[in-house]
Design a protein around this motif. Structure first.
Motif, PDB file in Angstrom:
ATOM      1  N   LEU A 287      11.538   7.311  -1.441  1.00  0.00           N
ATOM      2  CA  LEU A 287      11.692   8.681  -2.000  1.00  0.00           C
ATOM      3  C   LEU A 287      11.604   9.628  -0.763  1.00  0.00           C
ATOM      4  N   PRO A 288      12.703  10.324  -0.491  1.00  0.00           N
ATOM      5  CA  PRO A 288      12.793  11.269   0.813  1.00  0.00           C
ATOM      6  C   PRO A 288      12.012  12.521   0.086  1.00  0.00           C
ATOM      7  N   LEU A 289      10.870  12.885   0.814  1.00  0.00           N
ATOM      8  CA  LEU A 289       9.796  13.848   0.586  1.00  0.00           C
ATOM      9  C   LEU A 289       9.742  14.751   1.894  1.00  0.00           C
ATOM     10  N   ALA A 290      10.129  15.913   1.798  1.00  0.00           N
ATOM     11  CA  ALA A 290       9.798  17.002   3.055  1.00  0.00           C
ATOM     12  C   ALA A 290       8.397  17.499   2.670  1.00  0.00           C
ATOM     13  N   LEU A 291       7.401  17.035   3.398  1.00  0.00           N
ATOM     14  CA  LEU A 291       5.888  17.496   3.442  1.00  0.00           C
ATOM     15  C   LEU A 291       5.909  18.498   4.328  1.00  0.00           C
ATOM     16  N   PRO A 292       5.432  19.550   4.120  1.00  0.00           N
ATOM     17  CA  PRO A 292       5.088  20.835   4.889  1.00  0.00           C
ATOM     18  C   PRO A 292       3.979  20.302   6.091  1.00  0.00           C
ATOM     19  N   ALA A 293       4.246  20.437   7.358  1.00  0.00           N
ATOM     20  CA  ALA A 293       3.462  20.330   8.540  1.00  0.00           C
ATOM     21  C   ALA A 293       1.814  20.694   7.957  1.00  0.00           C
ATOM     22  N   ALA A 294       1.694  21.690   7.538  1.00  0.00           N
ATOM     23  CA  ALA A 294       0.548  22.589   7.050  1.00  0.00           C
ATOM     24  C   ALA A 294      -0.337  21.499   6.175  1.00  0.00           C
ATOM     25  N   VAL A 295       0.029  20.579   5.548  1.00  0.00           N
ATOM     26  CA  VAL A 295      -0.535  20.003   4.701  1.00  0.00           C
ATOM     27  C   VAL A 295      -1.119  18.553   5.300  1.00  0.00           C
ATOM     28  N   LYS A 296      -0.463  18.302   6.598  1.00  0.00           N
ATOM     29  CA  LYS A 296      -0.916  16.990   7.163  1.00  0.00           C
ATOM     30  C   LYS A 296      -2.219  17.506   8.151  1.00  0.00           C
ATOM     31  N   GLU A 297      -2.798  18.545   8.132  1.00  0.00           N
ATOM     32  CA  GLU A 297      -3.690  18.907   9.187  1.00  0.00           C
ATOM     33  C   GLU A 297      -4.788  19.781   8.140  1.00  0.00           C
ATOM     34  N   THR A 298      -6.047  19.601   8.779  1.00  0.00           N
ATOM     35  CA  THR A 298      -7.140  20.244   8.056  1.00  0.00           C
ATOM     36  C   THR A 298      -6.755  22.001   8.239  1.00  0.00           C
ATOM     37  N   LEU A 299      -6.994  22.423   7.044  1.00  0.00           N
ATOM     38  CA  LEU A 299      -6.610  24.111   7.114  1.00  0.00           C
ATOM     39  C   LEU A 299      -8.061  24.725   7.151  1.00  0.00           C
ATOM     40  N   GLN A 300      -8.059  25.861   7.857  1.00  0.00           N
ATOM     41  CA  GLN A 300      -9.105  26.560   8.331  1.00  0.00           C
ATOM     42  C   GLN A 300      -9.522  27.638   7.558  1.00  0.00           C
TER      43      GLN A 300
ATOM     44  N   ARG B 285       0.913  -1.104  -0.037  1.00  0.00           N
ATOM     45  CA  ARG B 285       0.058  -0.004   0.098  1.00  0.00           C
ATOM     46  C   ARG B 285       0.969   1.191  -0.036  1.00  0.00           C
ATOM     47  N   ALA B 286       0.457   2.446  -0.316  1.00  0.00           N
ATOM     48  CA  ALA B 286       1.021   3.510  -0.396  1.00  0.00           C
ATOM     49  C   ALA B 286       1.164   4.046   1.138  1.00  0.00           C
ATOM     50  N   ILE B 287       2.468   4.269   1.530  1.00  0.00           N
ATOM     51  CA  ILE B 287       2.842   4.727   3.024  1.00  0.00           C
ATOM     52  C   ILE B 287       3.647   5.944   2.806  1.00  0.00           C
ATOM     53  N   ARG B 288       3.815   6.698   3.876  1.00  0.00           N
ATOM     54  CA  ARG B 288       4.506   7.741   4.298  1.00  0.00           C
ATOM     55  C   ARG B 288       4.838   7.784   5.711  1.00  0.00           C
ATOM     56  N   GLY B 289       5.995   8.311   6.129  1.00  0.00           N
ATOM     57  CA  GLY B 289       6.432   8.256   7.506  1.00  0.00           C
ATOM     58  C   GLY B 289       7.955   8.761   7.503  1.00  0.00           C
ATOM     59  N   GLN B 290       8.474   8.715   8.731  1.00  0.00           N
ATOM     60  CA  GLN B 290       9.857   9.330   8.905  1.00  0.00           C
ATOM     61  C   GLN B 290      10.713   8.182   8.945  1.00  0.00           C
ATOM     62  N   ALA B 291      11.915   8.190   8.379  1.00  0.00           N
ATOM     63  CA  ALA B 291      13.068   7.427   8.379  1.00  0.00           C
ATOM     64  C   ALA B 291      14.256   8.102   8.467  1.00  0.00           C
ATOM     65  N   THR B 292      15.426   7.473   9.472  1.00  0.00           N
ATOM     66  CA  THR B 292      16.712   8.408   9.506  1.00  0.00           C
ATOM     67  C   THR B 292      17.469   8.244   7.886  1.00  0.00           C
ATOM     68  N   ALA B 293      18.423   8.963   7.745  1.00  0.00           N
ATOM     69  CA  ALA B 293      19.034   9.098   6.475  1.00  0.00           C
ATOM     70  C   ALA B 293      19.775   7.386   6.319  1.00  0.00           C
ATOM     71  N   GLU B 294      20.097   7.047   7.504  1.00  0.00           N
ATOM     72  CA  GLU B 294      20.701   5.719   7.508  1.00  0.00           C
ATOM     73  C   GLU B 294      19.660   4.442   6.927  1.00  0.00           C
ATOM     74  N   GLU B 295      18.671   4.782   7.601  1.00  0.00           N
ATOM     75  CA  GLU B 295      17.511   3.550   7.295  1.00  0.00           C
ATOM     76  C   GLU B 295      17.218   3.828   5.835  1.00  0.00           C
ATOM     77  N   ALA B 296      16.973   5.002   5.256  1.00  0.00           N
ATOM     78  CA  ALA B 296      16.691   5.173   3.930  1.00  0.00           C
ATOM     79  C   ALA B 296      18.004   4.490   2.951  1.00  0.00           C
ATOM     80  N   VAL B 297      19.182   4.948   3.285  1.00  0.00           N
ATOM     81  CA  VAL B 297      20.115   4.135   2.422  1.00  0.00           C
ATOM     82  C   VAL B 297      19.922   2.581   2.684  1.00  0.00           C
ATOM     83  N   GLU B 298      19.884   2.069   3.777  1.00  0.00           N
ATOM     84  CA  GLU B 298      19.601   0.689   3.953  1.00  0.00           C
ATOM     85  C   GLU B 298      18.437   0.029   3.103  1.00  0.00           C
ATOM     86  N   LEU B 299      17.516   0.874   3.125  1.00  0.00           N
ATOM     87  CA  LEU B 299      16.248   0.447   2.250  1.00  0.00           C
ATOM     88  C   LEU B 299      16.616   0.528   0.981  1.00  0.00           C
ATOM     89  N   LEU B 300      17.354   1.345   0.378  1.00  0.00           N
ATOM     90  CA  LEU B 300      17.639   1.290  -0.796  1.00  0.00           C
ATOM     91  C   LEU B 300      18.608   0.219  -1.351  1.00  0.00           C
TER      92      LEU B 300
END
Length: 169
Positions: free
Chosen positions: A156-169, A134-149
């Motif tokens: 794919l490291p992707l910096a998602l702004p915190a604002a898009v993770k919450e409901t905007l008012q 399934r499509a997942i997202r989350g946090q991993a250290t740089a070392e964990e990302a390298v190990e996965l690769l």
């Protein structure tokens, strides 16, 4: 309703809507006003002109190129860089590109499951067939990302702004 042009320390420009100047100041002091691109809460008002609706007008004609052959102000070529120059700073992107990035980021958040700090573990479990892919997202250290690769797991490291993770008012 007060519509303000705002800017964070990273020079991201965005619009904020407030009931009054007092509402803006109150929310700003409480740390509730954040940049939708980088979540910076050091926000300043930019100079802006009020909008006055004085009646219908014909749409403005597109700007003609200058006699020197350069493009009109705001054209994408103003952010182009040669390969030898420093990487492009996101704050230099035109507001339309910043808005497009926010739209894409919201779509990613809406169509993926946030597994938080268990990202590397969940990615491995899916890769080894222990759980359904399934499509997942989350946090991993740089070392964990390298190990996965290195294990052949596409991430794919992707910096998602915190604002898009919450409901905007």
């Amino acid at each position: 309703m007060k519509v303000l042009d705002l800017q964070c320390r990273q020079a991201h420009v965005f619009e904020g809507w407030f009931g009054s100047e007092g509402d803006f100041q109150d929310q700003l002091q409480r740390g509730l006003v954040q940049c939708p691109l980088c979540a910076d809460d050091h926000i300043e008002k930019r100079l802006s002109a009020p909008r006055l609706n004085l009646g219908a007008r014909e749409p403005a004609a597109p700007a003609a190129p200058s006699p020197h052959g350069s493009e009109p102000s705001g054209a994408l070529s103003t952010v182009a860089r040669s390969p030898s120059q420093a990487p492009l700073d996101a704050s230099m992107l035109p507001p339309a590109m910043q808005a497009a990035w926010l739209d894409i980021a919201r779509k990613i958040v809406a169509s993926t499951e946030d597994v938080g700090g268990r990202f590397a573990e969940e990615a491995r479990r899916m890769h080894h067939g222990e759980v359904q892919e399934r499509a997942i997202r989350g946090q991993a250290t740089a070392e964990e990302a390298v190990e996965l690769l290195e294990e052949g797991i596409a991430v794919l490291p992707l910096a998602l702004p915190a604002a898009v993770k919450e409901t905007l008012q």
